[in-house]
Design a protein around this motif. Sequence first.
Motif, PDB file in Angstrom:
ATOM      1  N   LYS A  70       0.808  -1.218   0.000  1.00 20.61           N
ATOM      2  CA  LYS A  70       0.000   0.000   0.000  1.00 20.61           C
ATOM      3  C   LYS A  70       0.841   1.267   0.000  1.00 20.61           C
ATOM      4  N   SER A  71       2.152   1.127  -0.139  1.00 22.71           N
ATOM      5  CA  SER A  71       3.033   2.291  -0.120  1.00 22.71           C
ATOM      6  C   SER A  71       3.446   2.668  -1.531  1.00 22.71           C
ATOM      7  N   VAL A  72       3.514   3.973  -1.798  1.00 25.75           N
ATOM      8  CA  VAL A  72       3.981   4.421  -3.109  1.00 25.75           C
ATOM      9  C   VAL A  72       5.492   4.258  -3.230  1.00 25.75           C
ATOM     10  N   ASN A  73       6.166   3.990  -2.110  1.00 25.52           N
ATOM     11  CA  ASN A  73       7.614   3.826  -2.108  1.00 25.52           C
ATOM     12  C   ASN A  73       7.955   2.341  -2.076  1.00 25.52           C
ATOM     13  N   LYS A  74       8.438   1.807  -3.212  1.00 23.00           N
ATOM     14  CA  LYS A  74       8.711   0.388  -3.344  1.00 23.00           C
ATOM     15  C   LYS A  74      10.206   0.116  -3.153  1.00 23.00           C
ATOM     16  N   PRO A  75      10.580  -0.792  -2.235  1.00 22.26           N
ATOM     17  CA  PRO A  75      11.998  -1.110  -2.048  1.00 22.26           C
ATOM     18  C   PRO A  75      12.612  -1.659  -3.327  1.00 22.26           C
ATOM     19  N   GLY A  97      20.374   1.498   0.576  1.00 21.36           N
ATOM     20  CA  GLY A  97      18.922   1.361   0.511  1.00 21.36           C
ATOM     21  C   GLY A  97      18.359   2.246  -0.577  1.00 21.36           C
ATOM     22  N   ALA A  98      17.282   1.777  -1.201  1.00 20.41           N
ATOM     23  CA  ALA A  98      16.653   2.571  -2.253  1.00 20.41           C
ATOM     24  C   ALA A  98      15.171   2.252  -2.308  1.00 20.41           C
ATOM     25  N   TYR A  99      14.376   3.274  -2.603  1.00 22.08           N
ATOM     26  CA  TYR A  99      12.928   3.122  -2.692  1.00 22.08           C
ATOM     27  C   TYR A  99      12.441   3.836  -3.943  1.00 22.08           C
ATOM     28  N   ARG A 100      11.785   3.079  -4.805  1.00 19.80           N
ATOM     29  CA  ARG A 100      11.263   3.627  -6.055  1.00 19.80           C
ATOM     30  C   ARG A 100       9.859   4.179  -5.837  1.00 19.80           C
ATOM     31  N   ARG A 160      11.532   1.490 -19.451  1.00 23.09           N
ATOM     32  CA  ARG A 160      10.671   1.537 -18.269  1.00 23.09           C
ATOM     33  C   ARG A 160      10.289   2.947 -17.845  1.00 23.09           C
ATOM     34  N   GLY A 161      10.799   3.956 -18.540  1.00 27.00           N
ATOM     35  CA  GLY A 161      10.485   5.330 -18.188  1.00 27.00           C
ATOM     36  C   GLY A 161      11.428   5.872 -17.130  1.00 27.00           C
ATOM     37  N   ALA A 162      11.282   7.155 -16.844  1.00 29.59           N
ATOM     38  CA  ALA A 162      12.165   7.801 -15.872  1.00 29.59           C
ATOM     39  C   ALA A 162      11.967   7.200 -14.478  1.00 29.59           C
ATOM     40  N   LEU A 163      13.059   7.121 -13.746  1.00 31.57           N
ATOM     41  CA  LEU A 163      13.028   6.566 -12.391  1.00 31.57           C
ATOM     42  C   LEU A 163      13.060   7.699 -11.376  1.00 31.57           C
ATOM     43  N   LYS A 164      12.123   7.653 -10.446  1.00 34.64           N
ATOM     44  CA  LYS A 164      12.089   8.605  -9.340  1.00 34.64           C
ATOM     45  C   LYS A 164      12.264   7.797  -8.063  1.00 34.64           C
ATOM     46  N   ALA A 165      13.381   8.010  -7.363  1.00 40.99           N
ATOM     47  CA  ALA A 165      13.683   7.133  -6.230  1.00 40.99           C
ATOM     48  C   ALA A 165      14.395   7.895  -5.120  1.00 40.99           C
ATOM     49  N   LEU A 166      14.215   7.374  -3.908  1.00 38.95           N
ATOM     50  CA  LEU A 166      14.978   7.843  -2.759  1.00 38.95           C
ATOM     51  C   LEU A 166      16.128   6.873  -2.561  1.00 38.95           C
ATOM     52  N   VAL A 167      17.356   7.395  -2.553  1.00 40.21           N
ATOM     53  CA  VAL A 167      18.536   6.542  -2.427  1.00 40.21           C
ATOM     54  C   VAL A 167      19.300   6.936  -1.166  1.00 40.21           C
ATOM     55  N   MET A 168      19.649   5.926  -0.363  1.00 44.88           N
ATOM     56  CA  MET A 168      20.399   6.167   0.871  1.00 44.88           C
ATOM     57  C   MET A 168      21.824   5.650   0.706  1.00 44.88           C
TER      58      MET A 168
END
Length: 209
Positions: free
Chosen positions: A135-140, A171-174, A154-162
């Motif tokens: 249910k999270s928009v942030n996928k590991p 760690g990374a969350y797409r 696959r299109g542009a990637l928007k992610a949080l990267v640690m």
Amino acid sequence: MAGAFKASAEVLLAAEKDSVSHRELPTCFLLRHATELFLKSALVVAHRAFVSTGADFPAVSVGGKSKAMTHVHGVGALYAALVAVLNEHQAELEKRARTAWLPMPEELNKAIRDIEAMDERGVFFRYPTERNEAKSVNKPMTAQELTGWDSDQRGALKALVMLNNDDEIVGAYRYDPNLLTEELATLQSACDWLNSIHVGLRIELAGGR
């Protein structure tokens, strides 16, 4: 009341995609609850029209045990109870109604099966901790998935990267903008069908009451 939940979901769906943060989960909750309430209303109408038990609300079989309808939240059990009542009294139903109510549409049958599979207990869309990742928009995602991402396919990637102190990915969350797309479509289909069925049965079996 079911109509109010459905209308509220439609307001959220009509909003611009990113204007309401995480709108998919509350929209699914509203549609899921509307589906349950439409089913219960249709079941009560059918029960009062055909079953003379003196009880205001029918009992529903859940796992082989009879339970008060007000204590049942699984759409699978409620739907099975509705179909069973209509089938059992099909001859009288056909005499009193102009609509060919049986068999139920396969699109609705499939939607109910899919909803039951995703939310058997009726809490998946209610509590954010229930199967939270789905249910999270942030996928590991792994470092290998991150570095191997093909934006052309696959299109542009928007992610949080640690990163750690050595600038290594730990760690990374797409970000997934299409959260719960299939679930929303399934719930909308079920809700639309059951809204029509609930209204139709009330008109044909209860004089619109």
